[in-house]
Design a protein around this motif. Sequence first.
Motif, PDB file in Angstrom:
ATOM      1  N   UNK A 184       0.840  -1.196   0.000  1.00  0.00           N
ATOM      2  CA  UNK A 184       0.000   0.000   0.000  1.00  0.00           C
ATOM      3  C   UNK A 184       0.878   1.249   0.000  1.00  0.00           C
ATOM      4  N   UNK A 185       1.968   1.223   0.775  1.00  0.00           N
ATOM      5  CA  UNK A 185       2.930   2.331   0.752  1.00  0.00           C
ATOM      6  C   UNK A 185       3.527   2.486  -0.642  1.00  0.00           C
ATOM      7  N   UNK A 186       3.816   1.372  -1.283  1.00  0.00           N
ATOM      8  CA  UNK A 186       4.346   1.377  -2.657  1.00  0.00           C
ATOM      9  C   UNK A 186       3.325   2.010  -3.602  1.00  0.00           C
ATOM     10  N   UNK A 187       2.060   1.649  -3.450  1.00  0.00           N
ATOM     11  CA  UNK A 187       1.008   2.212  -4.297  1.00  0.00           C
ATOM     12  C   UNK A 187       0.883   3.716  -4.103  1.00  0.00           C
ATOM     13  N   UNK A 188       1.017   4.170  -2.866  1.00  0.00           N
ATOM     14  CA  UNK A 188       0.972   5.611  -2.600  1.00  0.00           C
ATOM     15  C   UNK A 188       2.097   6.332  -3.346  1.00  0.00           C
ATOM     16  N   UNK A 189       3.289   5.730  -3.349  1.00  0.00           N
ATOM     17  CA  UNK A 189       4.417   6.322  -4.089  1.00  0.00           C
ATOM     18  C   UNK A 189       4.095   6.402  -5.578  1.00  0.00           C
ATOM     19  N   UNK A 190       3.419   5.381  -6.113  1.00  0.00           N
ATOM     20  CA  UNK A 190       3.031   5.405  -7.527  1.00  0.00           C
ATOM     21  C   UNK A 190       2.018   6.508  -7.799  1.00  0.00           C
ATOM     22  N   UNK A 191       1.094   6.721  -6.873  1.00  0.00           N
ATOM     23  CA  UNK A 191       0.129   7.815  -7.022  1.00  0.00           C
ATOM     24  C   UNK A 191       0.857   9.155  -7.113  1.00  0.00           C
ATOM     25  N   UNK A 192       1.819   9.362  -6.225  1.00  0.00           N
ATOM     26  CA  UNK A 192       2.549  10.628  -6.217  1.00  0.00           C
ATOM     27  C   UNK A 192       3.386  10.790  -7.479  1.00  0.00           C
ATOM     28  N   UNK A 193       4.015   9.697  -7.932  1.00  0.00           N
ATOM     29  CA  UNK A 193       4.789   9.745  -9.173  1.00  0.00           C
ATOM     30  C   UNK A 193       3.913  10.109 -10.367  1.00  0.00           C
ATOM     31  N   UNK A 194       2.649   9.692 -10.312  1.00  0.00           N
ATOM     32  CA  UNK A 194       1.722   9.920 -11.418  1.00  0.00           C
ATOM     33  C   UNK A 194       1.038  11.271 -11.345  1.00  0.00           C
ATOM     34  N   UNK A 195       1.377  12.076 -10.323  1.00  0.00           N
ATOM     35  CA  UNK A 195       0.774  13.389 -10.189  1.00  0.00           C
ATOM     36  C   UNK A 195      -0.681  13.342  -9.773  1.00  0.00           C
ATOM     37  N   UNK A 196      -1.084  12.280  -9.084  1.00  0.00           N
ATOM     38  CA  UNK A 196      -2.465  12.125  -8.620  1.00  0.00           C
ATOM     39  C   UNK A 196      -2.510  12.286  -7.103  1.00  0.00           C
ATOM     40  N   UNK A 197      -3.728  12.372  -6.547  1.00  0.00           N
ATOM     41  CA  UNK A 197      -3.846  12.476  -5.095  1.00  0.00           C
ATOM     42  C   UNK A 197      -5.221  11.992  -4.641  1.00  0.00           C
ATOM     43  N   UNK A 198      -5.386  11.946  -3.327  1.00  0.00           N
ATOM     44  CA  UNK A 198      -6.673  11.665  -2.684  1.00  0.00           C
ATOM     45  C   UNK A 198      -7.234  10.269  -2.953  1.00  0.00           C
ATOM     46  N   UNK A 199      -6.378   9.278  -3.163  1.00  0.00           N
ATOM     47  CA  UNK A 199      -6.837   7.893  -3.124  1.00  0.00           C
ATOM     48  C   UNK A 199      -6.980   7.496  -1.654  1.00  0.00           C
ATOM     49  N   UNK A 200      -8.025   6.766  -1.345  1.00  0.00           N
ATOM     50  CA  UNK A 200      -8.244   6.283   0.026  1.00  0.00           C
ATOM     51  C   UNK A 200      -7.504   4.965   0.199  1.00  0.00           C
ATOM     52  N   UNK A 201      -6.620   4.896   1.182  1.00  0.00           N
ATOM     53  CA  UNK A 201      -5.804   3.704   1.402  1.00  0.00           C
ATOM     54  C   UNK A 201      -6.391   2.868   2.540  1.00  0.00           C
ATOM     55  N   UNK A 202      -6.596   1.582   2.284  1.00  0.00           N
ATOM     56  CA  UNK A 202      -7.178   0.682   3.276  1.00  0.00           C
ATOM     57  C   UNK A 202      -6.282  -0.542   3.421  1.00  0.00           C
ATOM     58  N   UNK A 203      -5.763  -0.775   4.625  1.00  0.00           N
ATOM     59  CA  UNK A 203      -4.969  -1.964   4.913  1.00  0.00           C
ATOM     60  C   UNK A 203      -5.853  -2.881   5.749  1.00  0.00           C
ATOM     61  N   UNK A 204      -6.435  -3.889   5.110  1.00  0.00           N
ATOM     62  CA  UNK A 204      -7.408  -4.726   5.798  1.00  0.00           C
ATOM     63  C   UNK A 204      -7.650  -6.006   4.998  1.00  0.00           C
ATOM     64  N   UNK A 205      -8.265  -6.973   5.628  1.00  0.00           N
ATOM     65  CA  UNK A 205      -8.725  -8.169   4.945  1.00  0.00           C
ATOM     66  C   UNK A 205      -9.862  -7.792   3.993  1.00  0.00           C
ATOM     67  N   UNK A 206      -9.768  -8.214   2.737  1.00  0.00           N
ATOM     68  CA  UNK A 206     -10.720  -7.776   1.708  1.00  0.00           C
ATOM     69  C   UNK A 206     -12.142  -8.245   1.992  1.00  0.00           C
ATOM     70  N   UNK A 207     -12.306  -9.504   2.348  1.00  0.00           N
ATOM     71  CA  UNK A 207     -13.649 -10.026   2.581  1.00  0.00           C
ATOM     72  C   UNK A 207     -14.307  -9.341   3.774  1.00  0.00           C
ATOM     73  N   UNK A 208     -13.554  -9.121   4.825  1.00  0.00           N
ATOM     74  CA  UNK A 208     -14.102  -8.447   6.003  1.00  0.00           C
ATOM     75  C   UNK A 208     -14.524  -7.017   5.652  1.00  0.00           C
ATOM     76  N   UNK A 209     -13.716  -6.327   4.859  1.00  0.00           N
ATOM     77  CA  UNK A 209     -14.046  -4.959   4.470  1.00  0.00           C
ATOM     78  C   UNK A 209     -15.325  -4.914   3.653  1.00  0.00           C
ATOM     79  N   UNK A 210     -15.454  -5.821   2.680  1.00  0.00           N
ATOM     80  CA  UNK A 210     -16.632  -5.814   1.812  1.00  0.00           C
ATOM     81  C   UNK A 210     -17.900  -6.125   2.611  1.00  0.00           C
ATOM     82  N   UNK A 211     -17.809  -7.051   3.546  1.00  0.00           N
ATOM     83  CA  UNK A 211     -18.966  -7.349   4.405  1.00  0.00           C
ATOM     84  C   UNK A 211     -19.404  -6.110   5.184  1.00  0.00           C
TER      85      UNK A 211
END
Length: 316
Positions: A184-211
């Motif tokens: 997720x930290x790596x993805x944030x760096x890619x967002x900044x490299x791409x000149x984008x911002x305001x992506x919501x970052x979630x570090x969690x189990x996917x199934x639990x989050x969707x429920x």
Amino acid sequence: MRKYFYLCITYLCPENFLIMLLFSPEEWADYELIDTGGFEKLERFGDFVLARPEPKAVWEKSLPAKEWNSLIHTRFTTGAGFGKSGKEDSGNWHFIKKMPEQWAIAYSRKGLNMRMRLGLTAFKHVGVFPEQAPNWDYIYSSVKALNVPQPKVLNLFAYTGGASLAAKAAGADVAHLDSVRQVVTWARANMELSGLDNIRWVVEDALRFVKREAKRGNIYQGIMLDPPAYGHGTDGEKWKLDECLLEMLQHCRQILAPENSFLILNLYSNGFSALVADTITRGVFGKAKEQEYGELFLQDCFEKRLSLSVFARFKR
């Protein structure tokens, strides 16, 4: 890199047939699959050439060993232990020519412009799966076509965020979820490299989050899923694709808007075909306005085609 697109038609009866789509990246200056074979692939990422193990490259190499070795900056060799086989996942990089351990590449196509940081990991990956470029194009165009102001898009099992960047670049409100904080930290760096911002970052189990999102009544106009065959959530939750995929999609159905929405399911497991991906999505979500399925592949300079993942995707 050139694009190769094929339609494979299997006739069920004279009045009915199925069409499977095959996609490969198009016009990507910073990526090239040079050669494959002998259970390896030779790839150029930007200015650097890497040799990595590839279990699906069961054929012979086209280039002689001397020429392979003359091109390589670094080669990954497998070693003892992390994966189920204990051989395919972990190992070491062996440098042949000088190169950095981290560098960036660009992806630009039809208005979509992204930059991604690459790095040499202990598990042969470098932070991007090049065959996913056609899915990025699909996400970008799908978000642009939605008749919704700033549509909400959820990227599950999101890794370093290529799909998240494509959705954000198209104007979506993006939630990016992965259970591994480092990626997720790596993805944030890619967002900044791409000149984008305001992506919501979630570090969690996917199934639990969707429920939880379903219980809250949250609705998304786009969902992308790229689940592994095996995995673990943030609290040790076990993910096994064949046991958990149906439940995951059933909960995704509750949070995907019934109209003006899209979904992509990408699968790397060798045990799942494109027909399986298509059948399970149709069974859970019903008939869509536009539905397609197929394989993502890379083609080397000698026209050998390396199939790497299957997908099902739809718009409604």
